[in-house]
Design a protein around this motif. Structure first.
Motif, PDB file in Angstrom:
ATOM      1  N   ILE A  99       0.842  -1.202   0.000  1.00 44.00           N
ATOM      2  CA  ILE A  99       0.000   0.000   0.000  1.00 44.00           C
ATOM      3  C   ILE A  99       0.877   1.252   0.000  1.00 44.00           C
ATOM      4  O   ILE A  99       0.636   2.213  -0.741  1.00 44.00           O
ATOM      5  CB  ILE A  99      -0.948   0.002   1.214  1.00 44.00           C
ATOM      6  CG1 ILE A  99      -2.029  -1.067   1.031  1.00 44.00           C
ATOM      7  CG2 ILE A  99      -1.597   1.377   1.395  1.00 44.00           C
ATOM      8  CD1 ILE A  99      -2.895  -1.286   2.262  1.00 44.00           C
ATOM      9  N   GLY A 100       1.911   1.250   0.842  1.00 41.02           N
ATOM     10  CA  GLY A 100       2.801   2.403   0.910  1.00 41.02           C
ATOM     11  C   GLY A 100       3.502   2.672  -0.412  1.00 41.02           C
ATOM     12  O   GLY A 100       3.650   3.823  -0.830  1.00 41.02           O
ATOM     13  N   VAL A 101       3.910   1.605  -1.083  1.00 45.11           N
ATOM     14  CA  VAL A 101       4.637   1.757  -2.345  1.00 45.11           C
ATOM     15  C   VAL A 101       3.702   2.115  -3.489  1.00 45.11           C
ATOM     16  O   VAL A 101       3.964   3.040  -4.265  1.00 45.11           O
ATOM     17  CB  VAL A 101       5.403   0.456  -2.680  1.00 45.11           C
ATOM     18  CG1 VAL A 101       6.011   0.536  -4.073  1.00 45.11           C
ATOM     19  CG2 VAL A 101       6.485   0.202  -1.644  1.00 45.11           C
ATOM     20  N   LEU A 102       2.585   1.399  -3.605  1.00 42.22           N
ATOM     21  CA  LEU A 102       1.707   1.563  -4.763  1.00 42.22           C
ATOM     22  C   LEU A 102       0.803   2.785  -4.670  1.00 42.22           C
ATOM     23  O   LEU A 102       0.492   3.415  -5.684  1.00 42.22           O
ATOM     24  CB  LEU A 102       0.856   0.302  -4.953  1.00 42.22           C
ATOM     25  CG  LEU A 102       1.641  -1.000  -5.212  1.00 42.22           C
ATOM     26  CD1 LEU A 102       0.692  -2.181  -5.286  1.00 42.22           C
ATOM     27  CD2 LEU A 102       2.468  -0.881  -6.485  1.00 42.22           C
ATOM     28  N   ILE A 103       0.360   3.121  -3.467  1.00 44.51           N
ATOM     29  CA  ILE A 103      -0.592   4.225  -3.307  1.00 44.51           C
ATOM     30  C   ILE A 103       0.096   5.517  -2.872  1.00 44.51           C
ATOM     31  O   ILE A 103      -0.215   6.603  -3.375  1.00 44.51           O
ATOM     32  CB  ILE A 103      -1.700   3.838  -2.302  1.00 44.51           C
ATOM     33  CG1 ILE A 103      -2.506   2.648  -2.845  1.00 44.51           C
ATOM     34  CG2 ILE A 103      -2.620   5.031  -2.026  1.00 44.51           C
ATOM     35  CD1 ILE A 103      -3.607   2.174  -1.925  1.00 44.51           C
ATOM     36  N   PHE A 104       1.054   5.402  -1.939  1.00 38.89           N
ATOM     37  CA  PHE A 104       1.683   6.612  -1.398  1.00 38.89           C
ATOM     38  C   PHE A 104       3.074   6.871  -1.966  1.00 38.89           C
ATOM     39  O   PHE A 104       3.780   7.767  -1.503  1.00 38.89           O
ATOM     40  CB  PHE A 104       1.742   6.522   0.126  1.00 38.89           C
ATOM     41  CG  PHE A 104       0.383   6.451   0.770  1.00 38.89           C
ATOM     42  CD1 PHE A 104      -0.514   7.485   0.638  1.00 38.89           C
ATOM     43  CD2 PHE A 104       0.004   5.331   1.501  1.00 38.89           C
ATOM     44  CE1 PHE A 104      -1.772   7.431   1.223  1.00 38.89           C
ATOM     45  CE2 PHE A 104      -1.249   5.257   2.089  1.00 38.89           C
ATOM     46  CZ  PHE A 104      -2.140   6.312   1.950  1.00 38.89           C
ATOM     47  N   SER A 105       3.492   6.080  -2.955  1.00 42.76           N
ATOM     48  CA  SER A 105       4.750   6.302  -3.679  1.00 42.76           C
ATOM     49  C   SER A 105       5.971   6.311  -2.770  1.00 42.76           C
ATOM     50  O   SER A 105       6.927   7.077  -2.977  1.00 42.76           O
ATOM     51  CB  SER A 105       4.683   7.632  -4.460  1.00 42.76           C
ATOM     52  OG  SER A 105       3.608   7.609  -5.380  1.00 42.76           O
ATOM     53  N   GLU A 106       5.967   5.478  -1.742  1.00 41.95           N
ATOM     54  CA  GLU A 106       7.148   5.303  -0.923  1.00 41.95           C
ATOM     55  C   GLU A 106       8.090   4.322  -1.631  1.00 41.95           C
ATOM     56  O   GLU A 106       7.718   3.677  -2.594  1.00 41.95           O
ATOM     57  CB  GLU A 106       6.760   4.813   0.470  1.00 41.95           C
ATOM     58  CG  GLU A 106       5.870   5.822   1.197  1.00 41.95           C
ATOM     59  CD  GLU A 106       5.494   5.402   2.606  1.00 41.95           C
ATOM     60  OE1 GLU A 106       5.850   4.288   3.020  1.00 41.95           O
ATOM     61  OE2 GLU A 106       4.822   6.192   3.293  1.00 41.95           O
ATOM     62  N   ILE A 166      -4.511  10.999   5.914  1.00 39.05           N
ATOM     63  CA  ILE A 166      -4.848  12.257   6.580  1.00 39.05           C
ATOM     64  C   ILE A 166      -3.735  13.285   6.364  1.00 39.05           C
ATOM     65  O   ILE A 166      -3.982  14.431   5.990  1.00 39.05           O
ATOM     66  CB  ILE A 166      -5.077  12.026   8.086  1.00 39.05           C
ATOM     67  CG1 ILE A 166      -6.353  11.191   8.306  1.00 39.05           C
ATOM     68  CG2 ILE A 166      -5.203  13.359   8.821  1.00 39.05           C
ATOM     69  CD1 ILE A 166      -6.563  10.774   9.751  1.00 39.05           C
ATOM     70  N   ALA A 167      -2.493  12.859   6.607  1.00 43.64           N
ATOM     71  CA  ALA A 167      -1.364  13.783   6.517  1.00 43.64           C
ATOM     72  C   ALA A 167      -1.102  14.238   5.087  1.00 43.64           C
ATOM     73  O   ALA A 167      -0.657  15.370   4.852  1.00 43.64           O
ATOM     74  CB  ALA A 167      -0.110  13.119   7.088  1.00 43.64           C
ATOM     75  N   LYS A 168      -1.397  13.384   4.115  1.00 46.54           N
ATOM     76  CA  LYS A 168      -1.077  13.708   2.727  1.00 46.54           C
ATOM     77  C   LYS A 168      -2.172  14.512   2.044  1.00 46.54           C
ATOM     78  O   LYS A 168      -1.890  15.489   1.342  1.00 46.54           O
ATOM     79  CB  LYS A 168      -0.834  12.412   1.948  1.00 46.54           C
ATOM     80  CG  LYS A 168      -0.455  12.635   0.483  1.00 46.54           C
ATOM     81  CD  LYS A 168      -0.225  11.326  -0.240  1.00 46.54           C
ATOM     82  CE  LYS A 168       0.134  11.566  -1.699  1.00 46.54           C
ATOM     83  NZ  LYS A 168       0.336  10.295  -2.444  1.00 46.54           N
ATOM     84  N   ASP A 169      -3.441  14.117   2.235  1.00 50.75           N
ATOM     85  CA  ASP A 169      -4.515  14.680   1.421  1.00 50.75           C
ATOM     86  C   ASP A 169      -5.553  15.494   2.186  1.00 50.75           C
ATOM     87  O   ASP A 169      -6.332  16.213   1.574  1.00 50.75           O
ATOM     88  CB  ASP A 169      -5.241  13.550   0.679  1.00 50.75           C
ATOM     89  CG  ASP A 169      -4.327  12.801  -0.277  1.00 50.75           C
ATOM     90  OD1 ASP A 169      -3.460  13.449  -0.884  1.00 50.75           O
ATOM     91  OD2 ASP A 169      -4.467  11.568  -0.399  1.00 50.75           O
ATOM     92  N   ILE A 170      -5.599  15.369   3.498  1.00 44.78           N
ATOM     93  CA  ILE A 170      -6.668  16.028   4.247  1.00 44.78           C
ATOM     94  C   ILE A 170      -6.142  17.187   5.077  1.00 44.78           C
ATOM     95  O   ILE A 170      -6.638  18.311   4.997  1.00 44.78           O
ATOM     96  CB  ILE A 170      -7.398  15.006   5.156  1.00 44.78           C
ATOM     97  CG1 ILE A 170      -8.059  13.924   4.291  1.00 44.78           C
ATOM     98  CG2 ILE A 170      -8.457  15.712   6.011  1.00 44.78           C
ATOM     99  CD1 ILE A 170      -8.741  12.836   5.088  1.00 44.78           C
ATOM    100  N   ASN A 171      -5.137  16.924   5.896  1.00 44.94           N
ATOM    101  CA  ASN A 171      -4.602  17.957   6.779  1.00 44.94           C
ATOM    102  C   ASN A 171      -3.101  17.729   6.956  1.00 44.94           C
ATOM    103  O   ASN A 171      -2.680  17.011   7.855  1.00 44.94           O
ATOM    104  CB  ASN A 171      -5.312  17.917   8.140  1.00 44.94           C
ATOM    105  CG  ASN A 171      -4.926  19.083   9.030  1.00 44.94           C
ATOM    106  OD1 ASN A 171      -3.980  19.810   8.746  1.00 44.94           O
ATOM    107  ND2 ASN A 171      -5.658  19.255  10.117  1.00 44.94           N
TER     108      ASN A 171
END
Length: 281
Positions: A99-106, A166-171
């Motif tokens: 999830i971290g790699v595919l969705i959040f580009s880690e 939350i940290a990336k897209d909301i707040n």
């Protein structure tokens, strides 16, 4: 400081399987009470500000956590704690890393991806070895029970990823203190729904609920420091470190709760954990 956050998180979460006792419904009910009370105390002393979107996402994350944790508690009775923990840790490591790699580009570089996916391959090997059983030891890690645990682990995957969302897209300015309370409130509501749905409300009158509430305190404190670690290091790194708690929980169960294991099972569990821990590093 980051290593201190990771250490507190690891210790807090590793103590949960060693603390809970009684039926899974009592275990999850106690977790809900202890976690929400801990979060309320933190909220009263810190008074963090949060917006409606942050509250809603954190609340839903807490409710989804209940799905994963109930799967784990039920698996304790089917596979045993020392059999469930390495399997659950492995499933969570693989799922949350992807999830971290595919969705959040880690893991942005090619080198990071190569090293990361080699590590995930080691985790899979560790899962396979840890799930090996024989007739002499306790637990029944058959395909049905493993599949049950894997499906329920989806709740953990989503729960662990929501702080990054939350940290990336909301707040972007949010931290763990800002949403630990709505998240633990979601845990409480999720546990209550499960207990009512399973017609087990009598567990709230059982004295064992107080011991299981202590596990909720451990979970709440561990989660707070996990959220701090996520803020500094990202979902993938934070969750990878957090799963070192599986080593403490597994051997703590065998040594202190005296879960019977044959020499062959112990060998597989130890080798499997070596692969998982090696993959973490």
């Amino acid at each position: 400081m980051a290593l201190l956050f990771a250490l507190v998180n690891i210790i807090g979460w590793s103590l949960i399987p060693l603390t809970v006792k009684d039926l899974p419904q009592s275990q999850i009910a106690g977790i809900g009470i202890g976690a929400s009370v801990t979060a309320l105390i933190i909220y009263l002393f810190t008074g963090p500000a949060f917006d409606d979107a942050t509250w809603a996402v954190a609340f839903i994350a807490g409710m989804l956590w209940t799905i994963g944790q109930m799967g784990q508690f039920i698996s304790y009775t089917r596979i045993g704690v020392s059999g469930t923990i390495p399997l659950s840790a492995g499933f969570q490591l693989v799922g949350n890393s992807l999830i971290g790699v595919l969705i959040f580009s880690e893991w942005p570089t090619a080198q990071a991806k190569v090293i990361g996916f080699i590590a995930l391959a080691l985790v899979v090997i560790g899962i396979v070895l840890s799930s090996r059983s024989d007739d002499k030891g306790s637990g029944n890690a058959n395909a049905k029970n493993i599949a049950f645990l894997l499906i329920r682990t989806i709740g953990f995957w989503i729960y662990s990823s929501f702080p990054k969302l939350i940290a990336k897209d909301i707040n972007p300015g949010v931290n763990g203190l800002d949403y630990i309370f709505p998240e633990m409130l979601g845990v409480l509501v999720g546990t209550v729904i499960y207990v009512i749905g399973s017609h087990s409300t009598a567990v709230y009158l059982n004295k064992m609920i107080w011991r299981n509430s202590l596990a909720g305190v451990e979970f709440g404190i561990g989660t707070l420091f996990y959220l701090f670690f996520v803020k500094q290091n990202g979902v993938t790194n934070a969750f990878i470190y957090s799963q070192l708690c599986s080593v403490i929980s597994t051997f703590g169960d065998i040594w202190f709760l005296h879960e019977e294991k044959s020499k062959r099972q112990m060998t597989y569990i130890i080798i499997g954990l070596i692969f998982i821990v090696g993959a973490v590093f």
